[in-house]
Design a protein around this motif. Structure first.
Motif, PDB file in Angstrom:
ATOM      1  N   VAL A   1       0.839  -1.206   0.000  1.00  0.00           N
ATOM      2  CA  VAL A   1       0.000   0.000   0.000  1.00  0.00           C
ATOM      3  C   VAL A   1       0.875   1.258   0.000  1.00  0.00           C
ATOM      4  O   VAL A   1       0.669   2.183  -0.795  1.00  0.00           O
ATOM      5  N   ILE A   2       1.853   1.291   0.891  1.00  0.00           N
ATOM      6  CA  ILE A   2       2.725   2.463   1.052  1.00  0.00           C
ATOM      7  C   ILE A   2       4.176   1.996   1.026  1.00  0.00           C
ATOM      8  O   ILE A   2       4.667   1.452   2.017  1.00  0.00           O
ATOM      9  N   PRO A   3       4.889   2.203  -0.059  1.00  0.00           N
ATOM     10  CA  PRO A   3       6.286   1.764  -0.130  1.00  0.00           C
ATOM     11  C   PRO A   3       7.230   2.777   0.523  1.00  0.00           C
ATOM     12  O   PRO A   3       6.881   3.935   0.745  1.00  0.00           O
ATOM     13  N   VAL A   4       8.420   2.305   0.833  1.00  0.00           N
ATOM     14  CA  VAL A   4       9.481   3.175   1.354  1.00  0.00           C
ATOM     15  C   VAL A   4      10.221   3.784   0.167  1.00  0.00           C
ATOM     16  O   VAL A   4      10.590   3.068  -0.757  1.00  0.00           O
ATOM     17  N   LEU A   5      10.413   5.085   0.167  1.00  0.00           N
ATOM     18  CA  LEU A   5      11.073   5.736  -0.969  1.00  0.00           C
ATOM     19  C   LEU A   5      11.697   7.056  -0.518  1.00  0.00           C
ATOM     20  O   LEU A   5      11.104   7.791   0.278  1.00  0.00           O
ATOM     21  N   ASP A   6      12.885   7.351  -1.059  1.00  0.00           N
ATOM     22  CA  ASP A   6      13.495   8.669  -0.833  1.00  0.00           C
ATOM     23  C   ASP A   6      12.785   9.680  -1.730  1.00  0.00           C
ATOM     24  O   ASP A   6      13.292  10.043  -2.794  1.00  0.00           O
ATOM     25  N   ILE A   7      11.609  10.125  -1.287  1.00  0.00           N
ATOM     26  CA  ILE A   7      10.805  10.944  -2.206  1.00  0.00           C
ATOM     27  C   ILE A   7      11.447  12.284  -2.503  1.00  0.00           C
ATOM     28  O   ILE A   7      11.140  12.897  -3.512  1.00  0.00           O
ATOM     29  N   PHE A   8      12.365  12.737  -1.641  1.00  0.00           N
ATOM     30  CA  PHE A   8      12.953  14.057  -1.874  1.00  0.00           C
ATOM     31  C   PHE A   8      14.121  13.989  -2.878  1.00  0.00           C
ATOM     32  O   PHE A   8      14.774  14.988  -3.146  1.00  0.00           O
ATOM     33  N   ASP A   9      14.327  12.793  -3.438  1.00  0.00           N
ATOM     34  CA  ASP A   9      15.267  12.630  -4.554  1.00  0.00           C
ATOM     35  C   ASP A   9      14.527  12.569  -5.890  1.00  0.00           C
ATOM     36  O   ASP A   9      15.167  12.421  -6.933  1.00  0.00           O
ATOM     37  N   THR A  10      13.200  12.638  -5.850  1.00  0.00           N
ATOM     38  CA  THR A  10      12.404  12.343  -7.043  1.00  0.00           C
ATOM     39  C   THR A  10      11.426  13.481  -7.317  1.00  0.00           C
ATOM     40  O   THR A  10      10.731  13.920  -6.409  1.00  0.00           O
ATOM     41  N   GLU A  11      11.362  13.936  -8.547  1.00  0.00           N
ATOM     42  CA  GLU A  11      10.394  14.969  -8.891  1.00  0.00           C
ATOM     43  C   GLU A  11       8.985  14.438  -8.620  1.00  0.00           C
ATOM     44  O   GLU A  11       8.692  13.269  -8.892  1.00  0.00           O
ATOM     45  N   PRO A  12       8.095  15.293  -8.131  1.00  0.00           N
ATOM     46  CA  PRO A  12       6.771  14.798  -7.730  1.00  0.00           C
ATOM     47  C   PRO A  12       6.003  14.115  -8.865  1.00  0.00           C
ATOM     48  O   PRO A  12       5.292  13.140  -8.623  1.00  0.00           O
ATOM     49  N   TRP A  13       6.147  14.607 -10.098  1.00  0.00           N
ATOM     50  CA  TRP A  13       5.390  14.004 -11.206  1.00  0.00           C
ATOM     51  C   TRP A  13       5.892  12.618 -11.566  1.00  0.00           C
ATOM     52  O   TRP A  13       5.245  11.905 -12.323  1.00  0.00           O
ATOM     53  N   ASN A  14       7.042  12.233 -11.013  1.00  0.00           N
ATOM     54  CA  ASN A  14       7.509  10.862 -11.224  1.00  0.00           C
ATOM     55  C   ASN A  14       7.105   9.923 -10.083  1.00  0.00           C
ATOM     56  O   ASN A  14       7.391   8.727 -10.133  1.00  0.00           O
ATOM     57  N   LEU A  15       6.443  10.464  -9.059  1.00  0.00           N
ATOM     58  CA  LEU A  15       6.087   9.645  -7.905  1.00  0.00           C
ATOM     59  C   LEU A  15       4.875   8.738  -8.117  1.00  0.00           C
ATOM     60  O   LEU A  15       4.878   7.602  -7.631  1.00  0.00           O
ATOM     61  N   PRO A  16       3.808   9.193  -8.811  1.00  0.00           N
ATOM     62  CA  PRO A  16       2.618   8.335  -8.914  1.00  0.00           C
ATOM     63  C   PRO A  16       2.921   6.920  -9.406  1.00  0.00           C
ATOM     64  O   PRO A  16       2.374   5.938  -8.894  1.00  0.00           O
ATOM     65  N   GLN A  17       3.833   6.775 -10.371  1.00  0.00           N
ATOM     66  CA  GLN A  17       4.136   5.446 -10.899  1.00  0.00           C
ATOM     67  C   GLN A  17       4.924   4.586  -9.903  1.00  0.00           C
ATOM     68  O   GLN A  17       5.075   3.392 -10.109  1.00  0.00           O
ATOM     69  N   LEU A  18       5.384   5.198  -8.824  1.00  0.00           N
ATOM     70  CA  LEU A  18       6.136   4.459  -7.807  1.00  0.00           C
ATOM     71  C   LEU A  18       5.280   4.127  -6.582  1.00  0.00           C
ATOM     72  O   LEU A  18       5.782   3.620  -5.580  1.00  0.00           O
ATOM     73  N   ALA A  19       3.985   4.415  -6.665  1.00  0.00           N
ATOM     74  CA  ALA A  19       3.084   4.158  -5.533  1.00  0.00           C
ATOM     75  C   ALA A  19       2.970   2.657  -5.279  1.00  0.00           C
ATOM     76  O   ALA A  19       3.365   1.834  -6.104  1.00  0.00           O
ATOM     77  N   GLY A  20       2.393   2.307  -4.130  1.00  0.00           N
ATOM     78  CA  GLY A  20       2.221   0.898  -3.769  1.00  0.00           C
ATOM     79  C   GLY A  20       1.371   0.152  -4.783  1.00  0.00           C
ATOM     80  O   GLY A  20       0.480   0.726  -5.395  1.00  0.00           O
ATOM     81  N   GLU A  21       1.608  -1.153  -4.909  1.00  0.00           N
ATOM     82  CA  GLU A  21       0.922  -1.894  -5.981  1.00  0.00           C
ATOM     83  C   GLU A  21      -0.595  -1.906  -5.812  1.00  0.00           C
ATOM     84  O   GLU A  21      -1.323  -1.965  -6.796  1.00  0.00           O
ATOM     85  N   LEU A  22      -1.089  -1.812  -4.589  1.00  0.00           N
ATOM     86  CA  LEU A  22      -2.536  -1.789  -4.388  1.00  0.00           C
ATOM     87  C   LEU A  22      -3.139  -0.412  -4.696  1.00  0.00           C
ATOM     88  O   LEU A  22      -4.350  -0.242  -4.669  1.00  0.00           O
ATOM     89  N   CYS A  23      -2.293   0.571  -4.944  1.00  0.00           N
ATOM     90  CA  CYS A  23      -2.761   1.939  -5.195  1.00  0.00           C
ATOM     91  C   CYS A  23      -2.312   2.448  -6.562  1.00  0.00           C
ATOM     92  O   CYS A  23      -2.412   3.635  -6.835  1.00  0.00           O
ATOM     93  N   ARG A  24      -1.818   1.550  -7.394  1.00  0.00           N
ATOM     94  CA  ARG A  24      -1.224   1.967  -8.661  1.00  0.00           C
ATOM     95  C   ARG A  24      -2.246   2.655  -9.574  1.00  0.00           C
ATOM     96  O   ARG A  24      -1.885   3.464 -10.422  1.00  0.00           O
ATOM     97  N   GLU A  25      -3.523   2.342  -9.393  1.00  0.00           N
ATOM     98  CA  GLU A  25      -4.556   2.928 -10.253  1.00  0.00           C
ATOM     99  C   GLU A  25      -4.997   4.307  -9.764  1.00  0.00           C
ATOM    100  O   GLU A  25      -5.755   4.991 -10.455  1.00  0.00           O
ATOM    101  N   ASP A  26      -4.598   4.688  -8.581  1.00  0.00           N
ATOM    102  CA  ASP A  26      -5.116   5.927  -8.007  1.00  0.00           C
ATOM    103  C   ASP A  26      -4.639   7.137  -8.791  1.00  0.00           C
ATOM    104  O   ASP A  26      -3.485   7.200  -9.214  1.00  0.00           O
ATOM    105  N   ARG A  27      -5.522   8.101  -8.942  1.00  0.00           N
ATOM    106  CA  ARG A  27      -5.234   9.267  -9.759  1.00  0.00           C
ATOM    107  C   ARG A  27      -5.180  10.533  -8.936  1.00  0.00           C
ATOM    108  O   ARG A  27      -4.953  11.612  -9.458  1.00  0.00           O
ATOM    109  N   GLU A  28      -5.409  10.417  -7.654  1.00  0.00           N
ATOM    110  CA  GLU A  28      -5.662  11.613  -6.865  1.00  0.00           C
ATOM    111  C   GLU A  28      -4.602  11.877  -5.806  1.00  0.00           C
ATOM    112  O   GLU A  28      -4.270  13.018  -5.518  1.00  0.00           O
ATOM    113  N   GLN A  29      -4.062  10.817  -5.213  1.00  0.00           N
ATOM    114  CA  GLN A  29      -3.090  10.993  -4.137  1.00  0.00           C
ATOM    115  C   GLN A  29      -2.249   9.727  -4.038  1.00  0.00           C
ATOM    116  O   GLN A  29      -2.702   8.645  -4.392  1.00  0.00           O
ATOM    117  N   TRP A  30      -1.015   9.911  -3.565  1.00  0.00           N
ATOM    118  CA  TRP A  30      -0.061   8.808  -3.508  1.00  0.00           C
ATOM    119  C   TRP A  30       0.697   8.914  -2.195  1.00  0.00           C
ATOM    120  O   TRP A  30       1.036  10.012  -1.757  1.00  0.00           O
TER     121      TRP A  30
END
Lengths: 239, 239
Positions: free
Chosen positions: A37-66
């Motif tokens: 659901v919620i993976p561990v990630l160094d999100i401050f190394d990644t541009e926000p628009w590249n984050l949705p595709q790195l969301a948890g597998e149960l939330c990969r379809e979500d379009r609103e929040q990650w």
């Protein structure tokens, strides 16, 4: 949970995020289940628009929040300030941090909001990408004889934060949301003028006729007809 | 779906409600599956505060919104106006009806909003109970030679509406919601003064200290200490 019924999705309360997800992460519990659901990630190394595709597998379809668990950075462990800058831009805090309460009105965490800016500070350009960073607060019992019986000291946990990334939209109600592509299309068609919505319920009213008019593939009356022309509203007794 | 992971719940888009749930209901499809989420009920015979316990079995835990299919009333079938009055009060429309769009910008339905009033019209007293009523619009092909090729006529389906019942809250963002009991307690503690939230993110900020103060069972520092007193914010580099 392999195949959720239509309309079921991850839509947690802040209490669930902190008391279940962040708590279990901090204590190393239920890791496999949590990280689907919620993976561990160094999100401050990644541009926000590249984050949705790195969301948890149960939330990969979500379009609103990650959601992500962000581990404490090394420089922070050494006593420095965490870095929230990357090549294209940086996260900047907004407002003051606030408490998060449980349903029985106990303080369980602190929440801080940030906005992503493109460019270099202080001249960056604000974007629609936003972030809520949650830290857990746990109560630690102290010596019962120090100031009274059963006294606890709040302790801020810093090993992991839980971050929610989302794109700020014009719609204040998540329920009325439409997919981002549709909103983007509408905005470009209407030349960015999104001030035409009436009081009836936001996005879906007749003043949005420009949307249908821009939808060149479809061939039906909606392209040129307004809501009032389709039916004689006076005759529709449910209105 | 017997045991949803924490934080997963029914949080449909309007498109899912109309294109999946209402569409299948109107066509008599997937009835058992549908009704575990959205049951059929004469909701206009039932006071709104009695509706949550009648929600679909997969949504029985939900605290924020409840969904029902409302069958067309007999008097409406005979050409009359539907009745939305009951012993204690009545539903009254607000604003104008609006279109609901699909993600590819086609009109798929019409939405009407109502508020519940306690008492008799026109002297009823407005409550916080609200309702969105959705009707499906389906496109029916016409004679291709009449006005052009591939022309469709929109048809309003009236056999069932899909209704969403909810309690209007001060919080504009569903994400920040707290359970209703907590909000009610807070409101009564603060004497209805809910204007003190700052810009940081709504409900969880330090100005809500009155909440913790009213929580007499807990015995920790939160009762009397403000956010600023707990930590020296200047030293907290993540702020």
């Amino acid at each position: 949970m392999e195949e959720s019924p239509t309309g079921f999705r991850f839509y947690p309360t802040e209490e669930e995020l902190i008391s279940f997800y962040l708590h279990n992460q901090l204590h190393g519990l239920k890791q496999a289940k949590l990280h689907r659901v919620i993976p561990v990630l160094d999100i401050f190394d990644t541009e926000p628009w590249n984050l949705p595709q790195l969301a948890g597998e149960l939330c990969r379809e979500d379009r609103e929040q990650w959601f992500f668990f962000a581990p404490m950075q090394e420089r922070e462990e050494r006593g420095g300030r965490p870095s929230r800058s990357m090549a294209t831009g940086y996260w900047k805090g907004t407002g003051s941090p606030g408490y998060v309460y449980s349903s029985d009105n106990k303080v369980i965490g602190v929440k801080k909001s940030m906005v992503f800016y493109v460019g270099k500070p202080p001249a960056g350009r604000k974007t629609q990408w936003k972030l809520n960073e949650y830290r857990a607060i746990e109560l630690w019992p102290t010596n019962p004889n120090s100031t009274g019986s059963n006294v606890s000291i709040p302790k801020l946990r810093r090993e992991f934060t839980l971050c929610r990334i989302y794109v700020a939209s014009e719609s204040s109600r998540a329920f009325d949301r439409r997919p981002m592509e549709a909103v983007a299309r509408e905005t470009s068609i209407k030349g960015g003028d999104a001030s035409a919505s009436s009081g009836s319920g936001g996005r879906g009213d007749a003043s949005s006729a420009g949307v249908a008019a821009g939808n060149a593939e479809s061939s039906n009356h909606w392209e040129t007809t307004s809501l009032d022309e389709i039916w004689d509203w006076e005759q529709l007794d449910w209105l």
